[in-house]
Design an enzyme around this catalytic site. Structure first.
Site, PDB file in Angstrom:
ATOM      1  N   ARG A  21      10.730 -20.882  51.685  1.00  0.00           N
ATOM      2  CA  ARG A  21       9.734 -21.564  51.362  1.00  0.00           C
ATOM      3  C   ARG A  21       9.192 -22.594  52.996  1.00  0.00           C
ATOM      4  NH1 ARG A  21       9.691 -26.283  50.071  1.00  0.00           N
ATOM      5  NH2 ARG A  21      11.517 -26.784  50.125  1.00  0.00           N
ATOM      6  N   GLU A  58      21.497 -42.948  47.302  1.00  0.00           N
ATOM      7  CA  GLU A  58      21.373 -42.152  46.848  1.00  0.00           C
ATOM      8  C   GLU A  58      21.433 -41.783  45.436  1.00  0.00           C
ATOM      9  OE1 GLU A  58      21.875 -37.770  47.534  1.00  0.00           O
ATOM     10  OE2 GLU A  58      19.206 -37.412  47.617  1.00  0.00           O
ATOM     11  N   TRP A  80      14.343 -38.913  51.249  1.00  0.00           N
ATOM     12  CA  TRP A  80      13.090 -38.579  50.274  1.00  0.00           C
ATOM     13  C   TRP A  80      12.328 -39.188  50.595  1.00  0.00           C
ATOM     14  CZ3 TRP A  80      13.879 -34.850  47.235  1.00  0.00           C
ATOM     15  CH2 TRP A  80      15.353 -34.145  46.525  1.00  0.00           C
ATOM     16  N   TYR A  94      16.019 -35.744  40.017  1.00  0.00           N
ATOM     17  CA  TYR A  94      16.962 -36.228  39.030  1.00  0.00           C
ATOM     18  C   TYR A  94      17.170 -37.139  37.725  1.00  0.00           C
ATOM     19  CZ  TYR A  94      17.701 -32.997  42.402  1.00  0.00           C
ATOM     20  OH  TYR A  94      18.032 -31.298  43.091  1.00  0.00           O
ATOM     21  N   CYS A 146      17.777 -29.047  43.071  1.00  0.00           N
ATOM     22  CA  CYS A 146      18.809 -28.716  44.119  1.00  0.00           C
ATOM     23  C   CYS A 146      20.178 -28.173  43.231  1.00  0.00           C
ATOM     24  CB  CYS A 146      18.836 -28.468  45.144  1.00  0.00           C
ATOM     25  SG  CYS A 146      17.098 -27.745  45.757  1.00  0.00           S
ATOM     26  N   ARG A 166      21.438 -24.237  42.908  1.00  0.00           N
ATOM     27  CA  ARG A 166      20.794 -23.153  43.132  1.00  0.00           C
ATOM     28  C   ARG A 166      20.901 -22.792  44.295  1.00  0.00           C
ATOM     29  NH1 ARG A 166      15.892 -23.892  44.659  1.00  0.00           N
ATOM     30  NH2 ARG A 166      15.164 -25.874  44.654  1.00  0.00           N
ATOM     31  N   SER A 167      20.360 -23.879  45.427  1.00  0.00           N
ATOM     32  CA  SER A 167      19.925 -23.754  46.820  1.00  0.00           C
ATOM     33  C   SER A 167      20.565 -24.854  47.997  1.00  0.00           C
ATOM     34  CB  SER A 167      18.469 -23.577  46.583  1.00  0.00           C
ATOM     35  OG  SER A 167      17.362 -23.815  47.853  1.00  0.00           O
ATOM     36  N   ALA A 168      21.230 -24.047  48.641  1.00  0.00           N
ATOM     37  CA  ALA A 168      22.461 -24.893  49.767  1.00  0.00           C
ATOM     38  C   ALA A 168      21.873 -25.323  50.677  1.00  0.00           C
ATOM     39  CB  ALA A 168      23.292 -25.008  48.967  1.00  0.00           C
ATOM     40  N   ASP A 169      21.306 -26.106  51.702  1.00  0.00           N
ATOM     41  CA  ASP A 169      21.132 -26.297  52.773  1.00  0.00           C
ATOM     42  C   ASP A 169      22.148 -26.662  53.243  1.00  0.00           C
ATOM     43  OD1 ASP A 169      20.160 -27.711  55.102  1.00  0.00           O
ATOM     44  OD2 ASP A 169      18.597 -28.436  54.512  1.00  0.00           O
ATOM     45  N   HIS A 207      22.454 -21.385  52.662  1.00  0.00           N
ATOM     46  CA  HIS A 207      21.800 -21.070  53.888  1.00  0.00           C
ATOM     47  C   HIS A 207      21.658 -22.011  54.971  1.00  0.00           C
ATOM     48  CE1 HIS A 207      19.165 -23.330  51.203  1.00  0.00           C
ATOM     49  NE2 HIS A 207      18.714 -23.679  51.503  1.00  0.00           N
ATOM     50  N   ALA A 263      13.385 -29.277  57.426  1.00  0.00           N
ATOM     51  CA  ALA A 263      13.017 -28.275  56.901  1.00  0.00           C
ATOM     52  C   ALA A 263      12.394 -28.646  55.536  1.00  0.00           C
ATOM     53  CB  ALA A 263      13.673 -27.042  56.240  1.00  0.00           C
TER      54      ALA A 263
HETATM   55  N1  MHF Z   1      15.432 -29.045  53.620  1.00  0.00           N
HETATM   56  C1  MHF Z   1      15.511 -29.895  52.641  1.00  0.00           C
HETATM   57  N2  MHF Z   1      17.727 -29.829  52.945  1.00  0.00           N
HETATM   58  C2  MHF Z   1      17.938 -30.885  52.589  1.00  0.00           C
HETATM   59  O1  MHF Z   1      18.879 -31.118  52.245  1.00  0.00           O
HETATM   60  C3  MHF Z   1      17.579 -31.996  51.233  1.00  0.00           C
HETATM   61  C4  MHF Z   1      16.004 -31.059  51.548  1.00  0.00           C
HETATM   62  N3  MHF Z   1      15.389 -31.025  51.731  1.00  0.00           N
HETATM   63  N4  MHF Z   1      14.961 -31.968  50.148  1.00  0.00           N
HETATM   64  C5  MHF Z   1      15.545 -33.079  49.239  1.00  0.00           C
HETATM   65  C6  MHF Z   1      16.630 -33.430  49.959  1.00  0.00           C
HETATM   66  C7  MHF Z   1      16.682 -35.192  50.768  1.00  0.00           C
HETATM   67  N5  MHF Z   1      18.193 -35.023  51.129  1.00  0.00           N
HETATM   68  C8  MHF Z   1      18.645 -34.842  52.367  1.00  0.00           C
HETATM   69  C9  MHF Z   1      17.346 -34.879  53.589  1.00  0.00           C
HETATM   70  C10 MHF Z   1      18.013 -35.506  54.920  1.00  0.00           C
HETATM   71  C11 MHF Z   1      18.781 -35.492  55.813  1.00  0.00           C
HETATM   72  C12 MHF Z   1      19.764 -36.062  56.843  1.00  0.00           C
HETATM   73  O2  MHF Z   1      18.502 -35.764  57.184  1.00  0.00           O
HETATM   74  N6  MHF Z   1      20.572 -35.741  56.519  1.00  0.00           N
HETATM   75  C13 MHF Z   1      21.385 -36.675  57.986  1.00  0.00           C
HETATM   76  C14 MHF Z   1      21.421 -38.593  58.233  1.00  0.00           C
HETATM   77  C15 MHF Z   1      19.805 -38.869  57.439  1.00  0.00           C
HETATM   78  C16 MHF Z   1      20.711 -40.984  57.294  1.00  0.00           C
HETATM   79  O3  MHF Z   1      21.785 -40.905  56.698  1.00  0.00           O
HETATM   80  O4  MHF Z   1      20.051 -41.151  57.345  1.00  0.00           O
HETATM   81  C17 MHF Z   1      22.319 -36.028  58.738  1.00  0.00           C
HETATM   82  O5  MHF Z   1      22.713 -36.065  59.897  1.00  0.00           O
HETATM   83  O6  MHF Z   1      23.548 -35.548  56.969  1.00  0.00           O
HETATM   84  C18 MHF Z   1      19.782 -35.497  54.637  1.00  0.00           C
HETATM   85  C19 MHF Z   1      19.823 -34.952  53.172  1.00  0.00           C
HETATM   86  C20 MHF Z   1      18.770 -33.459  51.361  1.00  0.00           C
HETATM   87  N7  MHF Z   1      17.658 -32.589  50.705  1.00  0.00           N
HETATM   88  O1  LIG Z   2      20.410 -32.115  47.359  1.00  0.00           O
HETATM   89  C1  LIG Z   2      19.658 -30.604  47.977  1.00  0.00           C
HETATM   90  C2  LIG Z   2      18.271 -30.506  48.321  1.00  0.00           C
HETATM   91  C3  LIG Z   2      17.818 -29.764  48.408  1.00  0.00           C
HETATM   92  N1  LIG Z   2      18.555 -28.553  49.404  1.00  0.00           N
HETATM   93  C4  LIG Z   2      17.760 -27.703  50.205  1.00  0.00           C
HETATM   94  C5  LIG Z   2      17.953 -26.650  49.553  1.00  0.00           C
HETATM   95  C6  LIG Z   2      16.676 -25.684  50.484  1.00  0.00           C
HETATM   96  O2  LIG Z   2      17.205 -25.391  51.839  1.00  0.00           O
HETATM   97  C7  LIG Z   2      15.464 -26.780  49.970  1.00  0.00           C
HETATM   98  C8  LIG Z   2      15.281 -26.908  49.251  1.00  0.00           C
HETATM   99  O3  LIG Z   2      14.496 -25.915  48.920  1.00  0.00           O
HETATM  100  P1  LIG Z   2      14.159 -24.782  47.903  1.00  0.00           P
HETATM  101  O4  LIG Z   2      12.727 -23.365  48.043  1.00  0.00           O
HETATM  102  O5  LIG Z   2      13.201 -25.771  46.559  1.00  0.00           O
HETATM  103  O6  LIG Z   2      15.179 -24.005  46.811  1.00  0.00           O
HETATM  104  O7  LIG Z   2      16.669 -28.267  50.001  1.00  0.00           O
HETATM  105  C9  LIG Z   2      19.672 -28.982  49.026  1.00  0.00           C
HETATM  106  O8  LIG Z   2      20.984 -28.264  50.101  1.00  0.00           O
HETATM  107  N2  LIG Z   2      20.026 -30.128  48.769  1.00  0.00           N
END
Ligand code: MHF
Ligand SMILES: O=c1ccn([C@H]2C[C@H](O)[C@@H](COP(=O)(O)O)O2)c(=O)[nH]1
Length: 264
Positions: A21, A58, A80, A94, A146, A166-169, A207, A263
């Site tokens: 996406r 959070e 966020w 949530y 997620c 369901r979806s894990a970065d 992923h 992303a």
């Molecule tokens: N692509 C994506 N991955 C995610 O993990 C994710 C989303 N989208 N969208 C919603 C939330 C937001 N989340 C996030 C967003 C940013 C960080 C991040 O940038 N982490 C940095 C440190 C940031 C900080 O502590 O201020 C890191 O190095 O872990 C982590 C989780 C988890 N979620």
């Molecule tokens: O708590 C979270 C929130 C989000 N993610 C990641 C998983 C995906 O990479 C994106 C969400 O994209 P979708 O297309 O909606 O699946 O955010 C995460 O790992 N943990």
């Protein structure tokens, strides 16, 4: 956290390379599980520094039922921001679903309060579930949940928790998600006068984003270290009364942080 690193390695080796996406592209595997015994340490990744303060804030924000980034900002957390509208709103994410799921006849369901009382009253109940996946509300959410559903389980005075994501970065999100649910397990166990048991993390689409590959390689070249310990310094009266400085983590000596773009 060796199992987490092993999963990263397996996604690099065997992952399906695909579009997603966000347009970034990922390597992906489906249907994975990690298990952490919380009595042996707190599962915070040590092969890079993970900012636990953001994770605690959070989680407290979810538990407050909030869906606007204003309270996160008051506490200097910006994770966020990319998804919020110009007023800071994320839609019924949530916090809304956990604390006031809109049911029929105008009845709101506080799933978290109901869970705590169910664990206390009927520890062997097989219905100890909280769901954030509300199909009728998905269209209004900035991002579909997620970590969408969790279940708790009591045995031998230990509270275990299984979370379905369901979806894990795997590089950015999952270290946050694992630590967050470990914290929640500690809090729920404390509220029910139990010890924390196992945290089971189940991932659907697991992923690694293609712009995180160097960061993942860097991490895989590092030796994991001993897990820290989490202490909750007092016993709040309810799940609603926890504060940032109730949590103390000792023995966290991670490798240096590794930056990566998120992303959107
Ligand atoms: N692509 C994506 N991955 C995610 O993990 C994710 C989303 N989208 N969208 C919603 C939330 C937001 N989340 C996030 C967003 C940013 C960080 C991040 O940038 N982490 C940095 C440190 C940031 C900080 O502590 O201020 C890191 O190095 O872990 C982590 C989780 C988890 N979620
Ligand atoms: O708590 C979270 C929130 C989000 N993610 C990641 C998983 C995906 O990479 C994106 C969400 O994209 P979708 O297309 O909606 O699946 O955010 C995460 O790992 N943990």
């Amino acid at each position: 956290m060796r199992s987490y690193l092993d999963l990263l390695q397996r996604i690099l080796n065997e992952g399906d390379k695909r579009e997603d996406r966000t347009g970034v592209g990922t390597l992906s595997l489906f249907g994975e599980r990690l298990r952490f015994d919380l009595s042996t340490g707190f599962p915070l990744v040590t092969t890079k520094r993970v900012h636990l303060r953001s994770i605690i804030i959070e989680l407290l924000w979810f538990l407050r039922g909030e869906t606007n980034v204003a309270w996160l900002h008051e506490n200097r957390v910006t994770i966020w921001d990319e998804w919020a509208d110009s007023d800071g709103n994320l839609g019924p994410v949530y916090g809304k679903q956990w604390r006031s799921w809109a049911g029929s006849k105008g009845r709101n369901h506080d799933q978290v309060a109901e869970l705590v009382s169910l664990i206390r009253k009927d520890p062997y109940s097989r219905r100890q579930i909280v769901s954030a996946w509300n199909p009728g509300d998905l269209h209004a959410m900035a991002l579909a949940p997620c970590h969408m559903m969790f279940q708790t389980y009591v045995a031998n005075n230990r509270l275990s928790l299984q979370i379905y994501q369901r979806s894990a970065d795997m590089f950015l999100g999952v270290p946050f998600n694992i630590a967050s649910y470990a914290l929640l397990t500690h809090m729920l166990a404390q509220q029910a006068d139990l010890s924390p048991g196992d945290l089971i993390w189940v991932g659907g689409d697991c992923h690694i984003y293609l712009n995180h590959l160097d960061q993942v390689q860097e991490q895989l070249g590092r030796e994991p270290r001993a897990l820290p310990q989490l202490k909750i310094l007092r016993r709040p009266d309810s799940i609603d009364d926890y504060r940032l400085n109730d949590f103390e983590v000792t023995g966290y000596e991670p490798h240096p942080s590794i930056k990566a773009p998120v992303a959107v």
